[in-house]
Design a protein around this motif. Structure first.
Motif, PDB file in Angstrom:
ATOM      1  N   LYS A  69       0.861  -1.182   0.000  1.00 57.20           N
ATOM      2  CA  LYS A  69       0.000   0.000   0.000  1.00 57.20           C
ATOM      3  C   LYS A  69       0.897   1.231   0.000  1.00 57.20           C
ATOM      4  N   VAL A  70       0.660   2.115  -0.966  1.00 52.27           N
ATOM      5  CA  VAL A  70       1.476   3.325  -1.076  1.00 52.27           C
ATOM      6  C   VAL A  70       0.713   4.467  -0.408  1.00 52.27           C
ATOM      7  N   THR A  71       1.305   5.050   0.613  1.00 56.79           N
ATOM      8  CA  THR A  71       0.588   6.045   1.410  1.00 56.79           C
ATOM      9  C   THR A  71       1.091   7.465   1.128  1.00 56.79           C
ATOM     10  N   GLY A  72       0.302   8.425   1.601  1.00 57.64           N
ATOM     11  CA  GLY A  72       0.762   9.805   1.605  1.00 57.64           C
ATOM     12  C   GLY A  72       0.379  10.628   0.389  1.00 57.64           C
ATOM     13  N   LEU A  73      -0.626  10.166  -0.393  1.00 64.29           N
ATOM     14  CA  LEU A  73      -1.002  10.923  -1.592  1.00 64.29           C
ATOM     15  C   LEU A  73      -2.509  11.159  -1.641  1.00 64.29           C
ATOM     16  N   PRO A  74      -2.928  12.252  -2.275  1.00 65.73           N
ATOM     17  CA  PRO A  74      -4.363  12.544  -2.375  1.00 65.73           C
ATOM     18  C   PRO A  74      -5.061  11.637  -3.386  1.00 65.73           C
ATOM     19  N   GLU A  75      -6.390  11.601  -3.334  1.00 67.82           N
ATOM     20  CA  GLU A  75      -7.178  10.844  -4.325  1.00 67.82           C
ATOM     21  C   GLU A  75      -7.224  11.617  -5.642  1.00 67.82           C
ATOM     22  N   GLY A  76      -7.580  10.917  -6.711  1.00 67.95           N
ATOM     23  CA  GLY A  76      -7.761  11.585  -7.990  1.00 67.95           C
ATOM     24  C   GLY A  76      -6.457  12.044  -8.622  1.00 67.95           C
ATOM     25  N   LEU A  77      -5.389  11.286  -8.361  1.00 67.92           N
ATOM     26  CA  LEU A  77      -4.068  11.605  -8.910  1.00 67.92           C
ATOM     27  C   LEU A  77      -4.073  11.507 -10.448  1.00 67.92           C
ATOM     28  N   SER A  78      -3.320  12.375 -11.104  1.00 63.71           N
ATOM     29  CA  SER A  78      -3.197  12.278 -12.562  1.00 63.71           C
ATOM     30  C   SER A  78      -2.396  11.022 -12.918  1.00 63.71           C
ATOM     31  N   SER A  79      -2.524  10.581 -14.165  1.00 55.14           N
ATOM     32  CA  SER A  79      -1.763   9.402 -14.609  1.00 55.14           C
ATOM     33  C   SER A  79      -0.263   9.665 -14.540  1.00 55.14           C
ATOM     34  N   HIS A  80       0.142  10.896 -14.887  1.00 47.68           N
ATOM     35  CA  HIS A  80       1.568  11.225 -14.814  1.00 47.68           C
ATOM     36  C   HIS A  80       2.083  11.093 -13.378  1.00 47.68           C
ATOM     37  N   ALA A  81       1.312  11.631 -12.414  1.00 52.65           N
ATOM     38  CA  ALA A  81       1.739  11.567 -11.015  1.00 52.65           C
ATOM     39  C   ALA A  81       1.695  10.126 -10.501  1.00 52.65           C
ATOM     40  N   LEU A  82       0.684   9.379 -10.952  1.00 52.53           N
ATOM     41  CA  LEU A  82       0.585   7.984 -10.522  1.00 52.53           C
ATOM     42  C   LEU A  82       1.780   7.180 -11.051  1.00 52.53           C
ATOM     43  N   ALA A  83       2.182   7.470 -12.285  1.00 53.74           N
ATOM     44  CA  ALA A  83       3.345   6.772 -12.851  1.00 53.74           C
ATOM     45  C   ALA A  83       4.611   7.098 -12.060  1.00 53.74           C
TER      46      ALA A  83
END
Lengths: 269, 321
Positions: free
Chosen positions: A101-115
């Motif tokens: 589980k990757v923690t510390g990020l907001p929901e609705g992340l862009s694909s670029h940020a998710l990558a």
């Protein structure tokens, strides 16, 4: 005469077991009605139900199939959210070896940020193959698999429907329009955008998921210093106006069936 | 940065894909709005024969190399990246197809350019390009602002008419030197595999009964088959049905399946994601049955029904027998 078809082709005795990673994206359940948030720039995420992106479910199944055939391991990764634990435990119940589980990020992340995030998480994982769903319904800024491949500096191939392994070589089928396919070969490491697994994704028994929720541990890694930008902004999100489209037919089943039959017969005559 | 619009020409087996002409038509409009030129990027083994079909462009930029005869994500990116570096276009238009998905997103990372995908429309508004994307299976539209000096738009096939992009005649052809890194690929293209001829060719059928996820189970397929039989047509489907192996690949309508144009198309339990719409929107008469009244299929159908297909279909079959 010996025919080297695909089912024999990947029975090679010297095939190396692969460590496979499946990054999972949770997406809103499209069966539910989606609403727009107050400032009109995103969907309203407050009461949404999320589920595993259906293509990621195929990627996971394909990973499990490869592991069952050739050995190795399957690790699933997902960003923390309310439903993440359930999705990750379900993946473990299906046969994944490890869930992160990757923690510390907001929901609705862009694909670029998710990558970028998945790329960072992968830097501490020993992997040969990354299988990811070919697309998700909210990929506004591109598909994760391709972006992840570039981020990791390894090749990527999208719309993959068939993977065969012999020795250290992967034979891949990429689908084009009209059912035409291109065959590629490569060696690990590679990111593959999976269109469909070789079989229908399996179900995990609910009892097994519950049992794992009590017994098994999810690993956690914290994302750090992720650039959340995608280079574009959304100025408006909206539900397309209905009404210009179909003429809706009302009534009971018999009446509607009669209307449709008349419409079709008129067209056919 | 220039104000030029660069369209990436997609080709398979030396034939330019229809979607390319759709992009060229739109690109022509955008180039008029920006005051730039319309450029067509042709990455192939020999650009001349493809350039002859690209009369609508002001200039064709070719990168030629034997390695580019067939699509390869790595060599195509290397070639396209060199074109984009040299020409610095205002917008790169690329198809949101199997090839375009590999190329668009990787170009975005390679050249650090913003990308908007699932695009169904692009308009210039002052200095910004406004890109309308169809998200969440077509249930939500979003307007993205692309106001950087340069950006990439990945456009859904079927978004624009192809006619305005079709014009024979060879524009000025500029061949760029193939970058040395072109053959440095870890993916190796081996061959193209043509689909096996199936029991039925749905592109030739006058009447199609299409099933989607709403059919719920493989056991319910006979409902659709009986209706098709009563109509003298054939059964086809959306992607999930084929991914679930309930029907053969040759029955799939849409992006990775076939494009159909029957006289009558009856959509049973199909939501109408952009990938499906692309394959059937030109049917002459579309009747959609789906209990979800917000399903995008109703935007494209001529007649719609929100009653349960399991009530309507048997009654309809009975009336048509």
């Amino acid at each position: 005469m010996v025919r080297a078809d695909r089912f024999q082709r990947d029975e090679g005795v010297d095939t190396k077991p692969m460590n496979i990673v499946v990054p999972i994206k949770l997406v809103p359940d499209l069966v539910e009605e989606l609403e727009i948030n107050e400032d009109g720039t995103d969907i309203d995420r407050e009461f949404l139900t999320y589920r595993i992106n259906e293509f990621d479910d195929h990627a996971l199944e394909e990973a499990l199939q490869l592991k069952e055939k050739h050995g190795g391991s399957v690790t699933v990764l997902a960003l923390e959210s309310e439903e993440t634990d359930k999705v990750l435990y379900t993946a473990l119940a299906k046969g994944a070896d490890r869930a992160v589980k990757v923690t510390g990020l907001p929901e609705g992340l862009s694909s670029h940020a998710l990558a970028r995030t998945m790329g960072q998480a992968l830097s501490n994982i020993d992997y040969d193959l990354v299988l990811v769903g070919v697309q998700a319904a909210d990929d506004r800024d591109g598909q994760l698999g391709v972006l992840l491949g570039k981020t990791l500096g390894i090749p990527h191939l999208s719309v993959v429907t068939d993977i065969a392994v012999e020795g250290n070589t992967l034979t891949l089928h990429k689908e084009y329009a009209g059912g035409i396919m291109a065959q590629f070969e490569t060696e690990p490491k590679v990111v593959l955008g999976i269109q469909a697994a070789r079989v229908i994704p399996r179900y995990a028994p609910v009892s097994r998921v519950r049992q794992l929720m009590k017994e098994a541990e999810l690993d956690e890694v914290e994302a750090s210093d992720i650039d959340l930008g995608s280079g574009t902004s959304v100025r408006r999100m909206y539900t397309p106006t209905r009404g210009e489209g179909a003429e809706m037919l009302e009534g009971d089943a018999e009446e509607i069936a009669s209307r449709i039959a008349d419409i079709i017969n008129e067209k056919r005559s | 940065m220039s104000q030029d619009i660069l369209v990436v020409v997609e080709h398979l087996d030396n034939v330019i894909s229809d979607v390319t002409f759709e992009l060229l038509g739109k690109g022509r409009e955008l180039a008029t709005a920006t005051g730039g030129k319309l450029l067509a990027a042709v990455l192939t083994s020999s650009a001349q024969s493809l350039a002859e079909k690209l009369g609508v462009a002001d200039q064709v930029i070719g990168v030629e190399d034997p390695q580019l005869q067939h699509f390869n994500p790595e060599s195509y990116l290397t070639a396209l990246s060199s074109v984009v570096e040299k020409k610095a276009p205002r917008l790169v238009l690329i198809a949101n197809t199997s090839m375009g998905m590999d190329l668009g997103a990787s170009l975005s990372v390679e050249r650090n350019l913003p990308l908007v995908a699932y695009a169904a429309d692009v308009e210039m508004e002052g200095d910004a390009a406004i890109v309308t994307s169809h998200l969440y299976g077509g249930k939500i539209y979003s307007e993205s602002v692309l106001d950087a000096d340069s950006g990439i738009v990945s456009i859904l096939a079927g978004s624009f008419p192809a006619e305005p992009g079709k014009k024979d005649g060879t524009p000025e052809l500029e061949i760029l030197a193939a970058p040395p890194a072109l053959s440095d690929t870890r993916l190796r293209f081996k061959s193209l595999i043509q689909p096996e001829a199936g029991d039925v060719d749905i592109t030739q059928e006058d009447i199609l009964v299409a099933v989607g996820r709403g059919i719920q189970s493989e056991d319910n397929l006979p409902l659709a088959e009986e209706l098709a039989k009563a109509l003298g047509g054939a059964v086809c489907s959306s992607r999930p049905i084929v991914d679930n192996k309930w029907l053969e690949k040759n029955r799939q309508v849409g992006k990775s399946g076939l494009k159909v144009k029957p006289r009558v198309y009856i959509a049973l339990g199909i939501s109408g994601a952009p990938e499906h719409i692309e394959g059937m929107k030109d049917a002459e008469l579309i009747v959609a049955i789906n209990t979800d009244e917000t399903a995008p299929i109703f935007e494209h159908a001529h007649y719609g029904v929100t009653e349960d297909l399991f009530d309507i279909v048997p009654a309809l079959t009975e009336k048509l027998k």
